[in-house]
Design a protein around this motif. Structure first.
Motif, PDB file in Angstrom:
ATOM      1  N   SER A  50       3.826 -19.840  36.839  1.00  0.00           N
ATOM      2  CA  SER A  50       3.623 -18.815  35.483  1.00  0.00           C
ATOM      3  C   SER A  50       2.463 -19.408  34.463  1.00  0.00           C
ATOM      4  CB  SER A  50       4.669 -18.051  35.151  1.00  0.00           C
ATOM      5  OG  SER A  50       4.320 -17.067  34.245  1.00  0.00           O
ATOM      6  N   GLY A  52       2.460 -18.110  31.379  1.00  0.00           N
ATOM      7  CA  GLY A  52       3.264 -17.638  30.286  1.00  0.00           C
ATOM      8  C   GLY A  52       2.649 -17.289  28.954  1.00  0.00           C
ATOM      9  N   PHE A 305      -4.595 -23.162  41.494  1.00  0.00           N
ATOM     10  CA  PHE A 305      -3.476 -22.865  42.598  1.00  0.00           C
ATOM     11  C   PHE A 305      -3.302 -21.571  42.718  1.00  0.00           C
ATOM     12  CE2 PHE A 305      -1.905 -24.220  38.323  1.00  0.00           C
ATOM     13  CZ  PHE A 305      -1.258 -22.940  38.013  1.00  0.00           C
ATOM     14  N   PHE A 334       7.761  -7.341  38.788  1.00  0.00           N
ATOM     15  CA  PHE A 334       7.513  -7.535  37.449  1.00  0.00           C
ATOM     16  C   PHE A 334       5.769  -7.768  37.149  1.00  0.00           C
ATOM     17  CE2 PHE A 334      11.581  -8.311  37.227  1.00  0.00           C
ATOM     18  CZ  PHE A 334      12.103  -7.611  36.194  1.00  0.00           C
TER      19      PHE A 334
HETATM   20  C1  LIG Z   1      -0.274 -17.652  38.195  1.00  0.00           C
HETATM   21  C2  LIG Z   1       0.757 -16.793  37.521  1.00  0.00           C
HETATM   22  C3  LIG Z   1       0.675 -16.617  36.098  1.00  0.00           C
HETATM   23  C4  LIG Z   1       1.334 -15.620  35.333  1.00  0.00           C
HETATM   24  N1  LIG Z   1       1.321 -15.434  33.999  1.00  0.00           N
HETATM   25  C5  LIG Z   1       2.113 -14.653  33.236  1.00  0.00           C
HETATM   26  C6  LIG Z   1       1.850 -14.696  32.069  1.00  0.00           C
HETATM   27  O1  LIG Z   1       0.699 -15.133  31.351  1.00  0.00           O
HETATM   28  N2  LIG Z   1       2.792 -13.879  31.368  1.00  0.00           N
HETATM   29  C7  LIG Z   1       3.795 -13.333  31.975  1.00  0.00           C
HETATM   30  O2  LIG Z   1       4.577 -12.530  31.150  1.00  0.00           O
HETATM   31  N3  LIG Z   1       3.998 -13.419  33.333  1.00  0.00           N
HETATM   32  C8  LIG Z   1       3.099 -13.946  33.916  1.00  0.00           C
HETATM   33  N4  LIG Z   1       3.501 -14.154  35.397  1.00  0.00           N
HETATM   34  C9  LIG Z   1       4.353 -13.394  35.930  1.00  0.00           C
HETATM   35  C10 LIG Z   1       5.722 -13.833  36.053  1.00  0.00           C
HETATM   36  O3  LIG Z   1       5.583 -15.355  36.110  1.00  0.00           O
HETATM   37  C11 LIG Z   1       6.789 -13.517  36.798  1.00  0.00           C
HETATM   38  O4  LIG Z   1       6.644 -11.864  36.824  1.00  0.00           O
HETATM   39  C12 LIG Z   1       8.013 -14.051  36.611  1.00  0.00           C
HETATM   40  O5  LIG Z   1       8.181 -15.362  36.973  1.00  0.00           O
HETATM   41  C13 LIG Z   1       8.976 -13.263  37.761  1.00  0.00           C
HETATM   42  O6  LIG Z   1      10.210 -14.014  37.903  1.00  0.00           O
HETATM   43  P1  LIG Z   1      11.279 -13.462  38.922  1.00  0.00           P
HETATM   44  O7  LIG Z   1      12.508 -14.497  38.376  1.00  0.00           O
HETATM   45  O8  LIG Z   1      11.487 -12.104  39.087  1.00  0.00           O
HETATM   46  O9  LIG Z   1      10.736 -14.148  40.119  1.00  0.00           O
HETATM   47  P2  LIG Z   1      10.803 -15.482  40.860  1.00  0.00           P
HETATM   48  O10 LIG Z   1       9.976 -16.692  39.835  1.00  0.00           O
HETATM   49  O11 LIG Z   1       9.848 -15.495  42.070  1.00  0.00           O
HETATM   50  O12 LIG Z   1      12.166 -15.899  41.525  1.00  0.00           O
HETATM   51  C14 LIG Z   1      12.924 -15.441  42.348  1.00  0.00           C
HETATM   52  C15 LIG Z   1      13.885 -16.499  42.705  1.00  0.00           C
HETATM   53  O13 LIG Z   1      14.690 -15.837  43.789  1.00  0.00           O
HETATM   54  C16 LIG Z   1      14.693 -16.986  44.689  1.00  0.00           C
HETATM   55  N5  LIG Z   1      15.195 -16.216  45.956  1.00  0.00           N
HETATM   56  C17 LIG Z   1      14.520 -15.238  46.728  1.00  0.00           C
HETATM   57  N6  LIG Z   1      15.229 -15.071  47.670  1.00  0.00           N
HETATM   58  C18 LIG Z   1      16.318 -15.644  47.901  1.00  0.00           C
HETATM   59  C19 LIG Z   1      17.308 -15.523  48.834  1.00  0.00           C
HETATM   60  N7  LIG Z   1      17.367 -14.842  49.745  1.00  0.00           N
HETATM   61  N8  LIG Z   1      18.395 -16.461  48.428  1.00  0.00           N
HETATM   62  C20 LIG Z   1      18.538 -17.329  47.501  1.00  0.00           C
HETATM   63  N9  LIG Z   1      17.516 -17.245  46.430  1.00  0.00           N
HETATM   64  C21 LIG Z   1      16.462 -16.305  46.685  1.00  0.00           C
HETATM   65  C22 LIG Z   1      13.593 -17.846  44.750  1.00  0.00           C
HETATM   66  O14 LIG Z   1      13.751 -19.127  45.379  1.00  0.00           O
HETATM   67  C23 LIG Z   1      13.057 -17.794  43.274  1.00  0.00           C
HETATM   68  O15 LIG Z   1      13.594 -18.885  42.700  1.00  0.00           O
HETATM   69  C24 LIG Z   1       2.593 -15.270  36.060  1.00  0.00           C
HETATM   70  C25 LIG Z   1       2.577 -15.479  37.394  1.00  0.00           C
HETATM   71  C26 LIG Z   1       2.000 -16.120  38.103  1.00  0.00           C
HETATM   72  C27 LIG Z   1       2.195 -16.317  39.475  1.00  0.00           C
END
Ligand SMILES: Cc1cc2nc3c(=O)[nH]c(=O)nc-3n(C[C@H](O)[C@H](O)[C@H](O)COP(=O)(O)OP(=O)(O)OC[C@H]3O[C@@H](n4cnc5c(N)ncnc54)[C@H](O)[C@@H]3O)c2cc1C
Length: 371
Positions: A50, A52, A305, A334
């Motif tokens: 991310s 951020g 990436f 999200f």
């Molecule tokens: C390149 C990029 C740029 C971004 N820029 C921004 C930005 O500028 N501003 C902003 O607000 N947002 C941004 N985002 C979006 C933001 O980063 C995501 O919305 C946020 O990180 C989502 O978090 P999460 O915890 O929902 O998901 P994730 O980070 O995907 O976490 C899910 C976790 O669940 C775990 N998991 C999954 N399945 C299982 C299982 N069966 N058993 C145990 N563990 C499991 C995984 O290992 C992972 O660690 C960006 C995203 C990306 C990819």
């Protein structure tokens, strides 16, 4: 092993920026909480990639209000009692649109909603845009929405801080522990790992784009988000810029270094099939950047990436209990905005599991999925 050690009030599956924040907020309420991740916290999934960017403005009012609920935690980290060093840099943010009467009306209306909800915002003219982004193309017919309290954060540091805070509050963390299956049986949740079963009264599923591995039929998909790391000696970008017309964004690193977005994005059924960074992505990023700046800039691509996130069709998160027993909460979808929403989501989930009035929650942000 003492089997009581595997019985919890609440199990949070997924230690990305969303799950770790939820776990930290729940542990503050003295719950016996387990946070579990298939890898190390914050090291896989969307959080690992991310950028951020933190801005309150969104073309969707419901998402704008969700941002307003969470941003004060980032902006006033210490006084809000958040753990560790603040991961947030307050630089301001700029959202650029084409200068047409409709957009001026849209910006004025959004500024009034944002200001009423504690996030100062104002319309900026082309001349002011050139001051905020030196080198901006003055030939373009543009107008902007400037948020002085916006900025950018470090989602990995944020996640680590939340996990440390959670452990300090007495929470339990299982890392490198894949949840293979979960089901409700005899009034408890059974969370199955490769070698055994964990028991919980309630469960929060914060698995991001991996959620379809545990739950079928949700209206979500994986979408790629590439970031191109650029350097331009004649540019000094100090604040995130989102350019609606060229559909691009910039996230400063330092000096002439910055990340740029790209519109070379793809839908996937799961994160497992997401591809790698390509020349097509690099060229697309640079092409879009050139139209933001005047004169041809010498933009070098240093790295790049392809990250991914869990998307919904309307970009609104899937956030709610799965049924009226209120013992399983889903927090995913999200749609590329989860970092800035993360503290709002932690507050909403912990308040919901506490049975408190959801007084800050805009009604239409909850997309209830009924099992
Ligand atoms: C390149 C990029 C740029 C971004 N820029 C921004 C930005 O500028 N501003 C902003 O607000 N947002 C941004 N985002 C979006 C933001 O980063 C995501 O919305 C946020 O990180 C989502 O978090 P999460 O915890 O929902 O998901 P994730 O980070 O995907 O976490 C899910 C976790 O669940 C775990 N998991 C999954 N399945 C299982 C299982 N069966 N058993 C145990 N563990 C499991 C995984 O290992 C992972 O660690 C960006 C995203 C990306 C990819």
């Amino acid at each position: 092993m003492d089997k009581r050690a595997l019985i919890f009030d609440i199990v949070v599956i997924g230690a990305g920026v969303i799950g770790s924040g939820i776990a930290q907020f729940l542990a503050l309420n003295n719950k016996n909480v387990l946070l579990i991740d298939r890898t190390a916290a914050g090291s896989a999934g969307a959080t690992a990639y991310s950028g951020g960017i933190v801005r309150a403005y969104d073309p969707d009012d419901a998402l704008m209000l969700l941002s307003c609920l969470g941003l004060p935690y980032l902006q006033e980290w210490d006084s809000m009692g958040m753990p560790g060093a603040s991961p947030f840099t307050q630089s301001g943010t700029l959202y650029i649109m084409k200068d047409i009467p409709d957009n001026n009306i849209k910006i004025e209306a959004a500024c009034s909603v944002l200001t009423d909800n504690g996030q100062a915002a104002r319309l900026v003219t082309r001349k002011e845009i050139a001051n905020l982004v030196p080198g901006a193309n003055m030939q373009r017919n543009m107008v902007g929405l400037y948020e002085p309290k916006g900025g950018y954060g470090d989602p990995r540091l944020h996640t680590r801080n939340m996990v440390h805070g959670f452990i300090k509050e007495g929470g339990t963390l299982f890392e490198n522990c894949l949840v293979e299956k979960i089901y409700f049986d005899n009034d408890v949740w059974k969370i199955e790992t490769k070698r055994g079963s964990i028991i919980a009264d309630r469960v929060v599923m914060a698995c991001g784009a991996y959620l379809p591995n545990l739950v079928n039929g949700l209206p979500i998909h994986t979408q790629t988000i590439p970031l191109t790391q650029c350097y331009a000696s004649d540019l000094n970008i100090e604040l995130p810029v989102i350019d609606e017309e060229t559909e691009n964004f910039i996230r400063p690193i330092r000096g002439g270094n910055f990340y740029a977005g790209s519109r070379v994005v793809n839908k996937h059924d799961s994160p497992c099939t997401v591809g790698t960074f390509t020349n097509e992505i690099a060229n697309d990023s640079v092409g879009r950047l050139q139209s933001l700046f005047s004169g041809k800039k010498n933009i070098e691509v240093l790295n790049g990436f392809v990250g991914f996130d869990c998307y919904t069709d309307d970009f609104r998160p899937l956030l709610g209990f799965t049924d009226n027993k209120e013992n399983c909460f889903i927090a995913t979808g999200f749609s590329g905005r989860g970092y800035k929403f993360s503290c709002a989501v932690a507050k909403i989930v912990s308040d919901s599991l506490e049975g408190k009035e959801k007084r800050f929650l805009p009604e239409n942000i909850i997309t209830q999925w009924v099992a």
